[in-house]
Write a protein that holds these residues in place. Structure first.
Motif, short mmCIF file in Angstrom:
data_model
loop_
_atom_site.label_atom_id
_atom_site.label_comp_id
_atom_site.label_asym_id
_atom_site.label_seq_id
_atom_site.Cartn_x
_atom_site.Cartn_y
_atom_site.Cartn_z
N ILE A 110 0.86 -1.19 0.00
CA ILE A 110 0.00 0.00 0.00
C ILE A 110 0.89 1.24 0.00
CG2 ILE A 110 -1.70 1.34 1.32
CD1 ILE A 110 -2.75 -1.34 2.41
N LEU A 111 0.61 2.18 -0.90
CA LEU A 111 1.31 3.46 -0.90
C LEU A 111 0.46 4.45 -0.10
CD1 LEU A 111 2.38 3.71 -4.66
CD2 LEU A 111 3.61 2.68 -2.75
N PRO A 112 0.94 4.87 1.08
CA PRO A 112 0.13 5.79 1.91
C PRO A 112 -0.09 7.12 1.21
CG PRO A 112 1.96 4.81 3.14
CD PRO A 112 2.21 4.51 1.72
N GLY A 113 -1.26 7.67 1.43
CA GLY A 113 -1.55 8.97 0.85
C GLY A 113 -0.72 10.07 1.44
N ASN A 137 6.66 19.66 5.61
CA ASN A 137 7.52 18.77 4.83
C ASN A 137 6.81 17.47 4.47
OD1 ASN A 137 9.75 20.54 5.01
ND2 ASN A 137 10.18 19.80 7.09
N SER A 138 5.48 17.46 4.62
CA SER A 138 4.75 16.23 4.36
C SER A 138 4.91 15.82 2.90
CB SER A 138 3.27 16.40 4.71
OG SER A 138 2.69 17.42 3.91
N PHE A 139 4.90 14.53 2.67
CA PHE A 139 5.17 14.00 1.34
C PHE A 139 4.04 13.06 0.94
CE2 PHE A 139 7.11 10.63 -1.32
CZ PHE A 139 7.51 11.41 -2.39
N ALA A 140 3.28 13.46 -0.08
CA ALA A 140 2.18 12.64 -0.55
C ALA A 140 2.72 11.55 -1.46
CB ALA A 140 1.17 13.50 -1.30
N LEU A 141 2.34 10.32 -1.20
CA LEU A 141 2.81 9.19 -2.00
C LEU A 141 1.66 8.62 -2.82
CD1 LEU A 141 5.26 7.51 -2.70
CD2 LEU A 141 4.74 6.00 -0.79
N GLY A 142 0.67 8.01 -2.15
CA GLY A 142 -0.49 7.50 -2.85
C GLY A 142 -1.39 8.61 -3.35
N SER A 143 -2.17 8.32 -4.39
CA SER A 143 -3.00 9.36 -5.00
C SER A 143 -4.23 8.73 -5.63
CB SER A 143 -2.19 10.10 -6.08
OG SER A 143 -3.00 11.00 -6.79
N TRP A 144 -5.34 9.46 -5.58
CA TRP A 144 -6.54 9.03 -6.28
C TRP A 144 -7.33 10.26 -6.72
CZ3 TRP A 144 -8.17 4.91 -8.70
CH2 TRP A 144 -9.52 4.81 -9.08
#
Length: 521
Positions: A154-157, A165-172
């Motif tokens: 699972i790629l966390p959102g 500095n938050s980093f978005a990984l998952g996307s929809w």
């Protein structure tokens, strides 16, 4: 005839044959490399495989009469090592899970090395790309995606850390969200070539990923190739089919090239877009074939909190020599474009049997950074396209999409939530067997479309034209053989428009400030 090299690797090249043809050449050309015959081609964008690394080549193309029509020299890249996945334990028999063995080869590959997947059937879950590497799927190699929930990473959102500095990984659909990892996933990868004549089977069906219960479930459906924060990526020659959702989805990437790729999904498969570059810059898509259940190419730039906190527009995107069929839209901008899209050129393409041809969709609430500008569509042929041109500023997506705020045709105060449509140019476009309307442009009354320029556009309708809705918005009635429809435009320039067979007037324009017209009926 002029030849241009679009892509070079250690063992392949992509050549564009510039002779005035679109997607397919008018005659077959024989390929000669250093005087040796290497088959024939009838595609404007042609792949060359089975080349040797670090070698000079002279490419010559001969016509059917045997004469040399064009030639170009190039030099393949050097490589440090070749790693065969069979040597790492992959069976290629389609029974065992070969994921860990192929991943081991990828991770062990030295910079500028090449991982080779030879002919065979390889059952895999998710593979992660590594910087400075080449991954080749040879002809006869088939990757079978064993994408069952419970087997996929699972790629966390949103990853933990300080908010700034938050980093978005998952996307929809334009927002950070948990999603299953793709068959190929690249996170911060650079200088990667993914190429070959191999096949990638997504294995989706109405019984699993495409079922009603899984369409919006979380974690969200995987892609076939997902790239986030990657640079200098090239994809060539691969065949994708039966994708769970969007097939190729680069997000926050730069310097991306996709050449001679084929993406095939059933016409009724949900959300199976072909290539969706999101918040990407310097993208080139050439020589690709699409036949699927949604938009062939959809350019996006996010929405919601992610786009508000870190707006990254989609920009400098070139699309050419592609063949789009059986999709919702040939080339679409939107609807998740809260960060804006600018400097997009679509030229020398063929569209067949798509609902819309060139489509822009947005809505109130996308925000002031949602600026669509410097858009050029030219030299395009369309056949059996319901409505060739659509710009819809009332797209009824999302839970509030049918609310009065989104759908009212009365002018509201223009504020930080209001999108902005800039300058759009359409020229040298020829459409046959249209059904619903030649064009449907509906801007916002409080923020009109700045400029629409159409030149040398020819429209013909199907004899058995069927009625339908030209755009996904409330309050619009079904149309059939409608002409050019415009609402809420500042400047409209129509030059050399040739439209025949419409059931009403050629131009239906209201709330247009300036109209310059030259129309043949």
């Amino acid at each position: 005839m002029e030849l241009a090299i679009l892509m070079l690797t250690v063992g392949s090249a992509v050549v564009e044959i510039k002779c005035g043809s679109i997607y397919r050449l008018e005659e077959a050309y024989t390929i000669f490399l250093n005087g040796e015959e290497r088959g024939t081609t009838q595609k404007v964008v042609t792949s060359l495989f089975n080349l040797s690394p670090d070698r000079d080549y002279l490419l010559q193309l001969a016509g059917e009469d045997g004469s040399i029509r064009g030639e170009i020299s190039f030099h393949t890249k050097t490589e440090t090592a070749v790693l065969n996945v069979r040597d790492f334990g992959a069976s290629g028999e389609g029974e065992q899970d070969d994921t860990v063995f192929i991943q081991a080869a990828i991770m062990a590959c030295p910079p500028e090395g090449r991982v080779v997947i030879p002919p065979g059937k390889y059952r895999v879950t998710s593979l992660f790309l590594k910087s400075n590497s080449n991954l080749e799927l040879e002809e006869g190699a088939v990757l079978i995606y064993d994408g069952r929930p419970g087997r996929l990473p699972i790629l966390p959102g949103l990853l933990s850390g300080k908010e700034e500095n938050s980093f978005a990984l998952g996307s929809w659909e334009g927002e950070s969200a948990d999603m299953y990892a793709a068959l190929f996933t690249g996170c911060g990868a650079e200088n990667v070539n993914l190429y070959g004549k191999g096949e990638i089977l997504g294995g989706a069906s109405m019984e699993d990923w495409w079922s009603e219960e899984n369409r919006q479930s979380s974690p969200h459906r995987p892609r076939m190739l997902f790239l986030t924060h990657c640079k200098h990526i090239r994809v060539q020659g691969l065949h994708f089919s039966m994708c769970p959702s969007w097939c190729i989805h680069p997000c926050f990437c730069s310097d991306l090239g996709i050449y001679d790729v084929e993406i095939i999904n059933p016409e009724d498969s949900p959300n199976t877009d072909g290539i969706n570059p999101e918040s990407c810059e310097d993208v080139e898509i050439a020589g690709c074939h699409f036949s699927l259940g949604d938009d062939c190419i959809a350019i996006k730039s996010g929405k919601g909190r992610r786009a508000q906190e870190n707006p990254v527009p989609g920009s400098h995107i070139q699309i050419r020599q592609c063949f789009m069929e059986n999709g919702h839209g040939g080339v679409t901008i939107g609807s998740e474009i809260s960060s804006g899209v600018h400097h997009v050129t679509v030229r020398d393409c063929c569209f067949r049997n798509t609902d819309r041809g060139l489509r822009i969709k947005t809505r109130r609430g996308r925000g002031k950074s949602c600026v669509v500008d410097a858009i050029l569509f030219e030299n395009i042929y369309m056949e059996q396209v319901d409505t060739p041109f659509v710009l819809n500023c009332f797209y009824f997506c999302e839970p509030d999409g049918r609310s009065d705020y989104v759908q009212t045709k009365e002018a509201l105060p223009a504020d930080e939530r209001t999108p902005n449509m800039g300058e759009l140019v359409f020229r040298h476009i020829y459409c046959t067997d249209c059904h619903i309307a030649a064009a449907f442009f509906y801007g916002l009354p409080e923020k009109k479309i700045k400029s629409v320029f159409m030149e040398d556009v020819r429209i013909r309708y199907a004899k058995d034209a069927r009625p339908g809705l030209p755009a996904m918005m409330c309050g619009v009635e079904k149309m059939c053989r409608k002409g050019l429809f415009f609402r809420n435009v500042e400047r409209l320039c129509l030059k050399g428009i040739d439209i025949r067979g419409q059931e009403s007037e050629a131009i239906d324009a209201a709330d247009v400030d300036v109209i310059i017209r030259e129309v043949q009926e």
